[in-house]
Design a protein around this motif. Sequence first.
Motif, PDB file in Angstrom:
ATOM      1  N   ARG A 165       0.833  -1.262  -0.160  1.00 33.74           N
ATOM      2  CA  ARG A 165       0.096  -0.016  -0.068  1.00 33.74           C
ATOM      3  C   ARG A 165       0.781   1.111  -0.022  1.00 33.74           C
ATOM      4  NH1 ARG A 165      -5.665  -0.579   1.810  1.00 33.74           N
ATOM      5  NH2 ARG A 165      -5.316   1.711   2.351  1.00 33.74           N
ATOM      6  N   GLN A 166       1.928   1.103   0.587  1.00 33.73           N
ATOM      7  CA  GLN A 166       2.894   2.553   0.880  1.00 33.73           C
ATOM      8  C   GLN A 166       4.143   2.554  -0.262  1.00 33.73           C
ATOM      9  OE1 GLN A 166       4.067   3.171   4.807  1.00 33.73           O
ATOM     10  NE2 GLN A 166       2.302   2.190   5.628  1.00 33.73           N
ATOM     11  N   TRP A 167       4.193   1.278  -1.027  1.00 37.66           N
ATOM     12  CA  TRP A 167       5.158   1.349  -2.041  1.00 37.66           C
ATOM     13  C   TRP A 167       4.788   2.297  -3.337  1.00 37.66           C
ATOM     14  CZ3 TRP A 167       9.927  -0.043  -3.298  1.00 37.66           C
ATOM     15  CH2 TRP A 167      10.115  -0.033  -4.990  1.00 37.66           C
ATOM     16  N   ARG A 168       5.814   3.285  -3.439  1.00 37.69           N
ATOM     17  CA  ARG A 168       5.638   4.520  -4.326  1.00 37.69           C
ATOM     18  C   ARG A 168       5.894   4.058  -6.118  1.00 37.69           C
ATOM     19  NH1 ARG A 168       8.743   9.464  -1.592  1.00 37.69           N
ATOM     20  NH2 ARG A 168      10.207   7.924  -1.775  1.00 37.69           N
ATOM     21  N   GLY A 169       6.348   2.760  -6.322  1.00 31.21           N
ATOM     22  CA  GLY A 169       6.641   2.464  -7.524  1.00 31.21           C
ATOM     23  C   GLY A 169       5.351   1.692  -8.135  1.00 31.21           C
ATOM     24  N   SER A 170       5.659   1.095  -9.303  1.00 29.60           N
ATOM     25  CA  SER A 170       4.538   0.359  -9.999  1.00 29.60           C
ATOM     26  C   SER A 170       4.708  -1.134  -9.693  1.00 29.60           C
ATOM     27  CB  SER A 170       4.408   0.577 -11.215  1.00 29.60           C
ATOM     28  OG  SER A 170       4.480   1.972 -11.794  1.00 29.60           O
ATOM     29  N   PHE A 171       4.048  -2.129  -9.626  1.00 32.30           N
ATOM     30  CA  PHE A 171       4.305  -3.610  -9.615  1.00 32.30           C
ATOM     31  C   PHE A 171       2.935  -4.153 -10.266  1.00 32.30           C
ATOM     32  CE2 PHE A 171       1.508  -2.246  -5.791  1.00 32.30           C
ATOM     33  CZ  PHE A 171       0.363  -3.221  -5.812  1.00 32.30           C
TER      34      PHE A 171
END
Length: 576
Positions: A165-171
């Motif tokens: 939820r807090q990851w700022r990149g794409s996945f």
Amino acid sequence: MSTYLTAQSLTVSLASVSLFQDITFTLNQGDRIGLIGHNGCGKSTLMKVLSGRLDDFTGTVTKAHHCHLAYVEQHLPAAVAHLTLLDALAERVETDEFWRAELMLSELGFSDEDWQLPVSALSGGQHMRLLLARAVISEPDLLLLDEPSNHLDLPALLWLEQFLRQWRGSFVLVSHDQTLLDHVTSKTWIMRDQTLHSFDLPCSAARTALTERDETDRLRHQAEQKEIDRIDRSAKRLAEWGKVYDNEDLARKAKTMQARKARLEEAQTSLSQGAPWRLMLSGDVLPANRLLEVGQLRVSPPDSQRVLFETLHQQVKSGERVAILGANGSGKSTLLTRLFACYQAALTDDINSTIRFHPQCRLGYYDQAQAQLNDADSLSDALIPFAPVDDDIRKRALISAGFSYDRHQQTVAGLSGGERARLLFIGLTLARYHLLFLDEPTNHLDLEGKEELIETLNQYEGGALIVSHDRSLIEQACNRFWLIQDGQLEEHHDPAVIYERIGHAGVTGAVSETLASAPAPEVSSDMVITDEECLLTRLIELEGLLEADLNRKPKRQKPALQQQWRDEIEAISARL
């Protein structure tokens, strides 16, 4: 919007059978994609193609030069098993940046003492965090995560959810955990029928949209088939009249109509092949005040005097489905093993009689190792120990569960994990037990299999004790909730309370520090995101979640979450 990766006409075949063919898509900056599909459809294969780990495919994959990609595999490489935790991460950085590995381990909740643990001794949750750390430490723009939630306990799952939820990149996230996908993704790829269906929706809403599309296709196919049948009847009638009356004009018209029929058949709307199997579970009601009674009991590991936890008085009746929750190592499976051993010995737990089964209770046990199945047995023979039924009943049960007749003499050793689970459920159904112990029954199931298990448990008339970390199963199939924590077994009425307690006790520290090292999205003058746009995005997401849940069967809806979503929708609407 910056493009990270483009795939054109991808096709992968195994043993002359296509896993998927001619799929085309684009991955953009900011995409948070969930990739789902039944076991064996090619999800992991696609991830290996995109990450460059598999080059046996046709088509093209083009990655932007500015995109740094990292792949999070399902299992740690064998080459790092002998390393310490710190060394397994430090090999991903330059020698003069060793401090970065130490900092990241601290931020991910590992203590200084943990750093020297051998990788082979790590728990499932620690493995997952190390795999993420090995990927994130290179500061990627795009993460490819291949089933990181497999075999995680609830604390590790809640931590993973917070991380994503807090990851700022794409996945792109491959998972069979619908709750996790709904909470962290905004786009869904569904791999089915050798192709890829894309929806700008979270998992639940996307699956609902695909079901609606299937129904539209079914009705269109039905209408097209009526027209094809009409033309076929007319063509045959004209051909017959042409023969009877020796009329070339009628014969020519018949050929024209047959050609038109062939064109319509070629262009006819295709229908999904559907799920590859069905999961059923049946049992009998034993009219009694209790199937199982457990008094004050100390539970210890086998061959150890160390007490994992203590229980107070508990009873289980027909129709009660009890979820047993807690971190890995807390004693959940040990409790089932202890109870089952007591049942097999036909005892009342030695001297103090703290474990009592109803004298007529028939108990079935699904252990997560699936040890009840003998690898050397044929599929048909593997069912014999469960119930004294004739060959025809076993054959029909296997066929109805998706095992074709020509596979009935195949040995159990040749089955996949999902197929072994399916076979074990067939045996439990044939036996029609009064009480079931299910230890991690969703470990080898895809989303469809989990939904079928939930539905069949809701119809199961006996009692059940269920060890699981799958929140969909816990919330939709169970009506009692036991938490093992801090050396005690306690009952709670709301699983949300348990999640909160487990979350506070689990590994949740400093995720934001780790994510701060991830690259922030590039922002150009025409990409400025306002607070209003963020609110609108959240509003659309909430409305999608609410609509998807309202489209479920009433018994599987989540009224508490619906109200929470409505309250947030109302609050956002007021701000806008």
